[in-house]
Design a protein around this motif. Structure first.
Motif, mmCIF file in Angstrom:
data_model
loop_
_atom_site.group_PDB
_atom_site.id
_atom_site.type_symbol
_atom_site.label_atom_id
_atom_site.label_comp_id
_atom_site.label_asym_id
_atom_site.label_seq_id
_atom_site.Cartn_x
_atom_site.Cartn_y
_atom_site.Cartn_z
ATOM 1 N N LEU A 262 -6.574 5.465 1.639
ATOM 2 C CA LEU A 262 -6.487 5.849 0.219
ATOM 3 C C LEU A 262 -7.756 5.483 -0.557
ATOM 4 C CD1 LEU A 262 -2.757 4.993 -0.676
ATOM 5 C CD2 LEU A 262 -3.746 7.141 0.141
ATOM 6 N N ARG A 263 -8.821 5.123 0.132
ATOM 7 C CA ARG A 263 -10.053 4.740 -0.581
ATOM 8 C C ARG A 263 -10.721 5.950 -1.227
ATOM 9 N NH1 ARG A 263 -11.508 -0.275 3.453
ATOM 10 N NH2 ARG A 263 -9.716 -1.436 2.680
ATOM 11 N N GLU A 264 -10.537 7.087 -0.636
ATOM 12 C CA GLU A 264 -10.894 8.330 -1.347
ATOM 13 C C GLU A 264 -9.868 9.387 -0.959
ATOM 14 O OE1 GLU A 264 -15.055 8.970 -0.409
ATOM 15 O OE2 GLU A 264 -14.552 9.717 1.590
ATOM 16 N N PRO B 217 -15.822 -4.226 -9.225
ATOM 17 C CA PRO B 217 -14.757 -4.606 -8.275
ATOM 18 C C PRO B 217 -13.378 -4.246 -8.839
ATOM 19 C CG PRO B 217 -16.187 -6.475 -8.807
ATOM 20 C CD PRO B 217 -16.578 -5.352 -9.715
ATOM 21 N N LYS B 218 -12.423 -4.047 -7.954
ATOM 22 C CA LYS B 218 -11.029 -3.767 -8.321
ATOM 23 C C LYS B 218 -10.921 -2.640 -9.356
ATOM 24 C CE LYS B 218 -7.711 -6.704 -8.054
ATOM 25 N NZ LYS B 218 -6.757 -7.765 -8.433
ATOM 26 N N SER B 219 -11.498 -1.522 -9.013
ATOM 27 C CA SER B 219 -11.466 -0.395 -9.948
ATOM 28 C C SER B 219 -11.192 0.899 -9.191
ATOM 29 C CB SER B 219 -12.805 -0.288 -10.680
ATOM 30 O OG SER B 219 -13.841 0.054 -9.776
ATOM 31 N N LEU B 220 -10.805 1.904 -9.935
ATOM 32 C CA LEU B 220 -10.723 3.242 -9.365
ATOM 33 C C LEU B 220 -11.249 4.253 -10.378
ATOM 34 C CD1 LEU B 220 -8.258 5.160 -10.576
ATOM 35 C CD2 LEU B 220 -6.832 3.756 -9.111
ATOM 36 N N CYS C 89 -11.188 4.863 -4.867
ATOM 37 C CA CYS C 89 -10.654 3.506 -5.063
ATOM 38 C C CYS C 89 -11.162 2.652 -3.897
ATOM 39 C CB CYS C 89 -9.120 3.563 -5.090
ATOM 40 S SG CYS C 89 -8.357 1.973 -5.477
ATOM 41 N N PRO C 90 -12.393 2.155 -3.985
ATOM 42 C CA PRO C 90 -13.079 1.615 -2.795
ATOM 43 C C PRO C 90 -12.375 0.431 -2.142
ATOM 44 C CG PRO C 90 -14.612 1.941 -4.606
ATOM 45 C CD PRO C 90 -13.246 2.156 -5.170
ATOM 46 N N GLN C 91 -11.551 -0.320 -2.929
ATOM 47 C CA GLN C 91 -10.919 -1.494 -2.310
ATOM 48 C C GLN C 91 -9.427 -1.286 -2.088
ATOM 49 O OE1 GLN C 91 -12.539 -3.771 -5.484
ATOM 50 N NE2 GLN C 91 -13.886 -4.934 -4.134
ATOM 51 N N ALA C 92 -8.992 -0.048 -2.029
ATOM 52 C CA ALA C 92 -7.559 0.196 -1.807
ATOM 53 C C ALA C 92 -7.098 -0.530 -0.537
ATOM 54 C CB ALA C 92 -7.306 1.695 -1.658
ATOM 55 N N ALA C 93 -5.894 -1.108 -0.613
ATOM 56 C CA ALA C 93 -5.394 -1.877 0.533
ATOM 57 C C ALA C 93 -5.278 -0.988 1.768
ATOM 58 C CB ALA C 93 -4.043 -2.490 0.173
#
Ligand code: GLY
Ligand code: MN
Ligand code: MN
Length: 430
Positions: free
Chosen positions: A76-78, A24-27, A68-72
């Motif tokens: 921007l998640r990919e 979680p919370k990673s990129l 960044c799967p949890q990007a706000a």
């Protein structure tokens, strides 16, 4: 690219598998390879970073991927970054991916120019606790140059010392080791191109031909079938050179009575095939060469049957060693006393068969893939026993590429490439 466009669904699926293994919370960030210099203004032909290719299909320099799967911001998640192009650049440097093409290739909706990377990356780093750095921990890697990723990793650690660092390598090794059906189709295509090259040789090899002429025949056939060329530096080894495992000079003339060991294969769309065949230069093996050839072929066939989901790598190699030992006794190269007294750490068979039997095959010839956990369905391996007899001046190796299956013997991607001694001899004399 010479190869036909790969459906982006493969890369979408590969990224989804990677994301499923992230904390979680990673990129995670993946970079293209550098273009390596030769001198003056010359560079070596570009070879894409295989992890980046696996995740995007983008086959172009200066490309970067952020996951960044949890990007706000969902967009921007990919994000895929490609080098800027326009009509002027296209005239001078040739065609580069447009943003729309980069989306089509990769299935990634958000594509930016590489010059935007720092800003987007800095923004996303503010949202995460962990950054995945991509490193090459392959068991055989021996890299002395600093890669683009190495430079990036150093910079990240300085610029963001409070972030946790995680490794992509165990994930990539796990994922890349088990091939999707689309990847197996690409490997099959590489093997089929290799087959075309090999068949061309059956009517070409004869006394007086030079090893580099054999190399040229293969390259011609590979490139005209949409391959960039050899998947690895080819070994075209006549006579006593067949005992030199890494002989790559390929500059000698072939003589009647010699064997010719050919370890050469095509790449296709960055996927490697890896073939070895050994031919009689004069069209017929001597009785002794034939006996050794048949022994190697039996070991190859036995070893192939041992490859199955659940098998452990080191146990497989031990078992193949036993089969090889029996064959070497049969050929009079070892006797039972040699075997009874052998050091288990350095078994007697290693005098004549000194390399491993198999390795993972895929986007790298010696591909990523787990070796310490049980084998799994969908893994692709080479099977490549050899017997090298220095005192008799020749060596024989045979190498095929196979896919592991549950409840069935491995599927041989090289099943159409002649390997039976009678067939090879009769094709050479046709
Ligand atoms: N051609 C390299 C290998 O067989 O592993
Ligand atoms: Mn090989
Ligand atoms: Mn190999």
């Amino acid at each position: 690219m010479k190869y036909e466009r790969i459906d982006s669904a493969l890369f979408v699926k590969n990224r989804a598998k990677f994301v499923a293994m992230m904390q979680p919370k990673s990129l995670a960030v993946f970079h293209a390879n550098d273009q390596y210099p030769i001198g003056a203004d010359a560079t070596m032909p570009f070879e894409q970073n295989r992890d980046l290719f696996y995740l995007t299909g983008a086959d172009q320099e200066e490309t970067i991927l952020i996951i960044c799967p949890q990007a706000a911001k969902p967009e921007l998640r990919e994000v895929l970054f490609v080098r800027q192009t326009d009509e002027h650049i296209a005239v001078w440097e040739g065609h580069k991916l447009t943003k729309a093409e980069a989306t089509e290739v990769s299935g990634i909706r958000t594509v930016r120019w590489t010059s935007d990377f720092d800003r987007v990356f800095f923004d996303l780093m503010g949202e995460v606790d962990t950054i995945y750095l991509n490193t090459n921990e392959h068991y055989r890697q021996a890299v002395e140059t600093q890669t683009r990723e190495d430079r990036f990793n150093i910079r990240v650690k300085q610029q963001f010392p409070a972030h946790r660092v995680a490794k992509t390598f165990p994930i990539m090794e796990h994922l890349r080791g088990v091939k999707e059906s689309e990847e197996i189709a690409l490997l099959q295509r590489a093997c089929d191109i290799t087959e075309k090259g090999f068949r061309r040789l059956l009517g070409f090899v004869r006394p007086g031909v030079w090893e580099y002429e054999v190399e040229a025949e293969l390259l011609h056939e590979f490139v005209r079938n949409r391959s960039k060329g050899f998947a690895y530096t080819p070994i075209i080894a006549g006579g006593a050179q067949s005992n030199v495992l890494h002989y790559i000079e390929n500059n000698r003339q072939l003589r009647d009575g010699d064997v010719l060991l050919i370890d050469a294969a095509a790449e296709y769309a960055n996927y490697s095939s890896d073939m070895t065949r050994t031919l009689p230069v004069g069209g017929r093996f001597s009785a002794r060469q034939a006996a050794v050839y048949d022994a190697v072929l039996r070991v190859k066939n036995e070893a192939t049957k041992m490859l199955a989901p659940g098998v452990l790598w080191h146990e497989y190699h031990q078992e193949v060693g036993q089969v090889m030992t029996a064959e070497l006794i049969g050929l009079g190269l070892l006797d039972k006393a040699d075997v009874a007294q052998q050091n288990p750490e350095q078994p007697a068979y290693k005098k004549y068969f000194m390399h491993g039997t198999s390795h993972h095959l895929g986007l790298n010839t010696h591909d990523y893939g787990a070796l310490k956990t049980p084998m799994r369905e969908g893994m692709v391996f080479t099977v490549e026993p050899g017997i090298y007899i220095q005192e008799e001046g020749f060596g024989i190796r045979l190498e095929d590429n196979v896919v592991l299956r549950s409840g069935a013997e491995p599927f041989n991607l090289m099943r159409h490439i002649p390997v039976e001694r009678d067939e090879v001899e009769s094709l050479m004399n046709a």
